[in-house]
Design an enzyme around this catalytic site. Sequence first.
Site, PDB file in Angstrom:
ATOM      1  N   PHE A  90      90.660  10.611  -5.433  1.00 40.24           N
ATOM      2  CA  PHE A  90      90.637  11.520  -4.363  1.00 40.24           C
ATOM      3  C   PHE A  90      92.028  11.633  -3.485  1.00 40.24           C
ATOM      4  O   PHE A  90      92.105  11.731  -2.284  1.00 40.24           O
ATOM      5  CB  PHE A  90      89.500  11.090  -3.520  1.00 40.24           C
ATOM      6  CG  PHE A  90      88.070  10.906  -3.981  1.00 40.24           C
ATOM      7  CD1 PHE A  90      87.413  11.752  -4.597  1.00 40.24           C
ATOM      8  CD2 PHE A  90      87.554   9.580  -3.974  1.00 40.24           C
ATOM      9  CE1 PHE A  90      86.406  11.621  -5.115  1.00 40.24           C
ATOM     10  CE2 PHE A  90      86.465   9.194  -4.469  1.00 40.24           C
ATOM     11  CZ  PHE A  90      85.810  10.253  -5.183  1.00 40.24           C
ATOM     12  N   CYS A  91      93.081  11.442  -4.509  1.00 39.83           N
ATOM     13  CA  CYS A  91      94.217  11.300  -3.930  1.00 39.83           C
ATOM     14  C   CYS A  91      94.391  10.379  -2.887  1.00 39.83           C
ATOM     15  O   CYS A  91      95.116  10.663  -1.637  1.00 39.83           O
ATOM     16  CB  CYS A  91      94.735  12.779  -3.431  1.00 39.83           C
ATOM     17  SG  CYS A  91      95.155  14.085  -4.834  1.00 39.83           S
ATOM     18  N   ALA A  92      93.790   9.169  -3.018  1.00 42.21           N
ATOM     19  CA  ALA A  92      93.807   8.025  -1.825  1.00 42.21           C
ATOM     20  C   ALA A  92      93.899   6.702  -2.627  1.00 42.21           C
ATOM     21  O   ALA A  92      92.963   6.077  -2.427  1.00 42.21           O
ATOM     22  CB  ALA A  92      92.523   8.166  -0.877  1.00 42.21           C
ATOM     23  N   HIS A 112      97.156  11.171   0.164  1.00 43.97           N
ATOM     24  CA  HIS A 112      98.378  10.990  -0.400  1.00 43.97           C
ATOM     25  C   HIS A 112      99.424  12.247   0.538  1.00 43.97           C
ATOM     26  O   HIS A 112     100.274  12.040   0.644  1.00 43.97           O
ATOM     27  CB  HIS A 112      98.643  11.478  -1.849  1.00 43.97           C
ATOM     28  CG  HIS A 112      97.923  10.348  -2.679  1.00 43.97           C
ATOM     29  ND1 HIS A 112      97.768  10.688  -4.062  1.00 43.97           N
ATOM     30  CD2 HIS A 112      97.662   8.829  -2.561  1.00 43.97           C
ATOM     31  CE1 HIS A 112      97.486   9.466  -4.656  1.00 43.97           C
ATOM     32  NE2 HIS A 112      97.085   8.477  -3.673  1.00 43.97           N
TER      33      HIS A 112
END
Length: 474
Positions: free
Chosen positions: A391-393, A150
């Site tokens: 995982f901020c993805a 992100h």
Amino acid sequence: MTTATVSPNADITTKAATALDARQAIAGRPLAAVTGAEIQAPLIAGGHVRYANLDYGASAPALSVVSAYLNEILPYYASVHRGAGYASQISTSVYENARSIVRDFVGGRPDDSVIFTRNTTDSLNLLAGCLPVADGRHAGDVLYLDIEHHANLLPWQGVPHRSIVAADTIAGTIEAVRAELEQGGVSLLAITGASNVTGEILPVRALATLAHQHGARIVVDAAQLAPHRRIDISADDVDYVAFSGHKLYAPFGAGVLVGRPDWLDAGVPHLAGGGAVKEARLDGVSWATGPARHEGGSPNVLGAATLARATQVIAGLDQDRWHAHESAIRSFLVEGLQDIDGVTVHQIFKDTNADTDTIGVVNFSVEGYDAGLVAAYLSAEHGVGLRDGRFCAHPLLKRLGLPSGSLRASFGLGSRLEDAERLLAGIATLRRDGLGWDYVVDAGRWVPANDTRTYPHWAPNTPGTAGAAPCIDD
């Protein structure tokens, strides 16, 4: 008469043992000493075990030499710039010298700006505010892939942008980028150096060449790459690079953006405030140029200093030993996970070379178990720490068919083969015997029920409940 029977698996077992011995010789001990390497983790059933830290990709432990350096300079800590006092002069010297050290670490050009920020996310947001504007309009789009963290996804959504779905091969992804660049109108290509989800490395030099052939610049999110590989932005012809100290074996929240100064000197100051100006008036301001333009307020002096010291240590590593150490742990872990029934190791690209095109990150899932539950189990029953979630993805996890998340083991200079062995033993036990304790969801996280473990006297005795719940909403 007794007849000796040879197991048909004897040769396989012997080969496996030989391979283990070879890896043990390479990665049986940490490559570098890190602070906290021997902390003891309490087990839910009683007793303690050395904490197996397999969460380097989130925040790596500080190198011991960096911790020692911090203790050495801490007594001299003072406000930097404009201070005539002895401690202020020393702190200013340390802070400004850190820029040169970091520039050298990434192979920067002599005129490249080195701007200290809070982290990689902050650095990329800063750059987003410096994209060239002509006649009130941005000069081009930012182009990025769907596999980004992100930090390299969200800052660009506030400016003209395009996204590409990466192909299932590296080669195909390069061609997809080429095709989009050929459409014209792209001012910046934003890519990750290495995926924070799977550890796969993208071909930075090839992508930089493509960008420049089509009149665009390139920025590399090196938050995961910098702790695992040499970076040379001059040799690779990269325009901007961003990374974080907390992933690079340095304490404190500090990040850095290094790159060409023209956009940065013309961009909107990232933080309006003291230090970022030449002259302030009641109704206007003349902004500074150079790093000061974007470093308003009192900077994180110790964060910048320890980040720079960590880069010096990493730059001095024997590259062959460094990569062999990491590769031995990774290959052992991947092979071990693949041998456990019901465990799947995930990757993005079919043509990734596991020996050369990956860093110390392994992503996997366990059939029949929520990733958060597996992580809680490994921590409570085996003293293993790793990461679970998305995982901020988020776009990448959806693309991998893991909308509710997976597990990530990550490791580095302070890791040893025994950490991976402990993880594999825990997963094997889970698949064979199931959970050894009851677990409940508390504040959005799985935690052991009736947890009576004790923690340091200065720490809140509420394991698992402090902090935000994982992001699970679509």
